[in-house]
Design an enzyme around this catalytic site. Structure first.
Site, PDB file in Angstrom:
ATOM      1  CD  GLU A 282       0.416  -1.481   3.057  1.00 13.57           C
ATOM      2  OE1 GLU A 282       0.319  -2.145   2.245  1.00 13.57           O
ATOM      3  OE2 GLU A 282       0.222  -1.493   4.520  1.00 13.57           O
ATOM      4  CD  GLU A 307      -2.303  -4.041  -0.810  1.00  6.70           C
ATOM      5  OE1 GLU A 307      -2.027  -3.218   0.050  1.00  6.70           O
ATOM      6  OE2 GLU A 307      -2.396  -5.225  -0.761  1.00  6.70           O
ATOM      7  CG  ASP A 384       8.981  -9.217   6.780  1.00  2.00           C
ATOM      8  OD1 ASP A 384       8.416  -8.407   6.917  1.00  2.00           O
ATOM      9  OD2 ASP A 384       9.950  -9.425   5.764  1.00  2.00           O
TER      10      ASP A 384
END
Ligand code: BES
Ligand code: ZN
Length: 623
Positions: A282, A307, A384
């Site tokens: 995004e 997004e 992550d």
């Protein structure tokens, strides 16, 4: 020291933990010295696969005694200069600390009194985790090289020395020099027009967290989609991309009706080469997207809704630390589905929500308790790794629970006021909960009593009272699937003519449930029957192909193996390739095949995907 300790203690007492919440994924010390603005200047050197140039950081000094501490990873720092009171830059000193595998290395720059600007001359490493350098052969056009960045979660530090924590917001400008005939685009306003003269200038005037800084350089074309929307892609892909994404302007309008004005000016989408490791990212004003959403029938544009939704949840109101990631993603999945409902109707929303719930339940079955918590503890881990269905789907389900309990009109009003209240701020889970209590829960104790907020946020699993999204269309799919599985009709007579991608996905998942699927050989026979009837091995829809290939590995359906190999060699989207390699790695022969494919695919994968798959296959590092 004592003063700071007491101040910290007071802050905790007065504001709750939120104000002093520690981002343990950054070395930065923003409570003492805070970066406010960055001026970037780079040459994009494709032959060396490096960015070379400088970053000028404007800082706010909260405590005069402290040095500036920045995050870096694999950066070559050439020199540091300092400006006091706006005077010309003079030489400064710096120390680069030891490098941690996850966090990188702290760059400490002592600051004299009244120093407010720091210029760092540096270059990136060819292996920078946030950059992917593609050879011309790895692009669709095969003529020009391509570079793109991916900064979330903590990869901005591999290409810019900065306070790489989402709790710090900055504005930026950039001056980017590239080879001629290529186009540079960034998550910012383009100040240089369409000329491909190798010299580009950008400006982002709204304060954003570092993970939203983005750059791409390649042979890109632009196509207008609406008054403030458009798409960039390689020449080969631009027509398909423009057709597929033609509902984008409508989606922006629908979101504005729900949550107030779009605050970023333009909304463009950059369709990247297939090695892009995510579905989408995004980046403000310029969503980065995988080409695997270009199915030809708009069936995978939920990614654009997602997004775009981040323009409110994430970019406007941002998670302060990666523990609060669900504030970005859970809100965004919830809004994504509201956009889909507004643009494509309720049945589509129901299908997406039902698919999401199935994913969530499957993932929960294999996650450790501590990883099922929305306000997850990621200490010592790569943020992550927090990217499971928990922040996404459990987060969205929590908001749906609030919506269904308080009513849609009331909850919409709440969300709109939440975005206005925290606009351009980074907030913690505690801040959200406080705001939720004060602005929704406290006004109706009997409704509030139905929502176990603490359980949603701090406990594993899903509360028993959680909504259970269902889809009437999926009920019909299951009916057909059962008739086939029970031998009442052959596959060719399953009534699939009007099925959407979502119905196909549900069908494929339903027939592969352990309770439904039988032994391996029977499985392979069934796969063959489906394939003969519907040519699934040749499906050009990436989601369907992915699901089919996963089933092919599980059922040892060999006719799909060449397609599996091709898929893994051409696509680098982590969400697809990770489960496929994991499934292969479950048997010794499968693991051999996985290693053989990975040996060839690895050089084309993004560094973030390489880290993931190295881990899945226990690939010897440095090979
Ligand atoms: N912000 C994420 C991508 C991301 C998350 C990158 C964490 C790095 C670390 C993006 O908005 C996202 O969620 N992408 C999804 C697609 C979406 C439709 C669920 C993806 O890439 O799969
Ligand atoms: Zn997202």
């Amino acid at each position: 020291m004592m003063y700071r300790f007491l101040f910290g203690l007071c802050a905790i007492i007065v504001f709750g933990m939120s104000v002093t919440a520690q981002d343990y994924h950054s070395y930065a010390n923003p409570s003492a010295v805070r970066v406010k603005h960055v001026d970037l200047d780079w040459r994009v050197l494709f032959d060396q696969k490096i960015l070379k140039g400088s970053a000028v950081l404007t800082v706010e000094r909260i405590s005069q005694a402290d040095p500036l501490i920045l995050d870096t990873r694999d950066l070559k720092i050439e020199k540091v200069e300092i400006s006091v009171d706006g005077a010309t830059f003079v030489a400064g000193t710096f120390t680069l600390g030891a490098s941690d595998k996850i966090l990188g290395a702290p760059l400490t720059i002592p600051l004299p009194a009244r120093a407010t600007r720091v210029r760092i001359f540096y270059s990136t490493s060819p292996a920078a985790s946030g950059l992917q350098w593609l050879e011309p052969a790895q692009t669709a056009g095969k003529q020009s090289p391509f570079l793109f960045t991916q900064s979330e979660a903590i990869h901005a530090r591999s290409w810019i020395p900065l306070q790489d924590t989402p709790s710090v917001r900055i504005t930026y400008t950039a001056h980017v020099r590239t080879p001629r005939n290529l186009l540079a685009v960034m998550s910012a306003e383009n100040l240089s027009g369409p000329a491909r003269d190798g010299d580009f200038r950008f400006r982002m005037q709204q304060p954003i967290p570092s993970y939203l800084i983005a750059l791409a350089v390649g042979d890109l074309r632009f196509r207008k989609l609406g008054p403030r929307t458009g798409v960039y892609a390689e020449p080969h892909t631009i027509d398909l991309a423009a057709r597929e994404l033609s509902d984008t302007e409508k989606m922006v309008e629908a979101t504005e009706r729900l949550y107030g004005p779009y605050r970023w000016g333009r909304y463009d989408i950059l369709v990247l080469p297939p090695s892009f490791p995510y579905g989408g990212m995004e980046n403000p004003r310029l969503t980065f997207a995988t080409p695997t959403i270009l199915a030809g029938d708009k069936s995978l544009v939920s990614l654009v809704a997602h997004e775009l939704a981040h323009s409110w949840s994430g970019n406007l109101v941002t998670n302060a630390t990666w523990r609060d990631f669900w504030l970005n993603e859970g809100f965004t999945v919830y809004i994504e589905r509201r956009i889909l409902e507004a643009v494509y109707g309720r049945p589509r929303e129901e299908m997406e929500a039902a698919l999401g719930l199935r994913d969530l339940n499957e993932e929960i079955a294999s996650l450790a308790d501590r990883d099922e918590i929305l306000h997850i503890d990621l200490k010592g881990r790569d943020p992550d790794d927090g990217s499971t269905d928990i922040p996404y789907e459990k987060g969205a389900l929590f908001l749906r629970h609030l919506e269904e309990t308080f009513g849609r009109a009331r909850f919409d009003r709440f969300l709109k006021s939440y975005f206005n209240h925290f606009a351009f701020q980074s907030i913690t889970t505690d801040q959200f909960v406080t705001y939720l209590k004060q602005n929704l829960l406290n006004e109706n104790a009997s409704l509030a009593a139905k929502i176990p907020v603490d359980e949603w946020i701090n406990q594993p699993g899903i509360p028993a009272t959680a909504p259970k999204p269902t889809s009437a269309a999926f009920g019909k799919v299951e009916e057909q699937a059962r008739r086939w599985l029970d031998g009442m009709i052959p596959a060719a007579q399953i009534f699939t003519a009007k099925w959407t991608t979502q119905e196909w996905l549900h069908f494929l998942r339903f027939v592969s449930e352990p309770a439904v699927a039988s032994s391996t050989t029977a499985g392979a026979d069934r796969m063959r029957e489906l394939d003969n009837a519907f040519h699934l091995t040749r499906s050009g829809n990436s989601e369907i192909a992915f699901q089919w290939l996963l089933m092919s590995i599980r059922n040892r359906y060999e006719p799909a193996y060449p397609r599996l190999e091709e898929f893994l060699l051409t696509i680098g989207r982590r969400k697809f390739i990770k489960p496929l390699y994991e499934e292969l790695a479950k048997t010794p022969e499968g693991r051999e095949r996985a290693l053989a494919i990975y040996r060839r695919a690895r050089p084309s994968y993004h560094p973030i995907a390489v880290t993931t798959i190295d881990d899945v296959l226990k690939w010897p590092s440095g090979q």
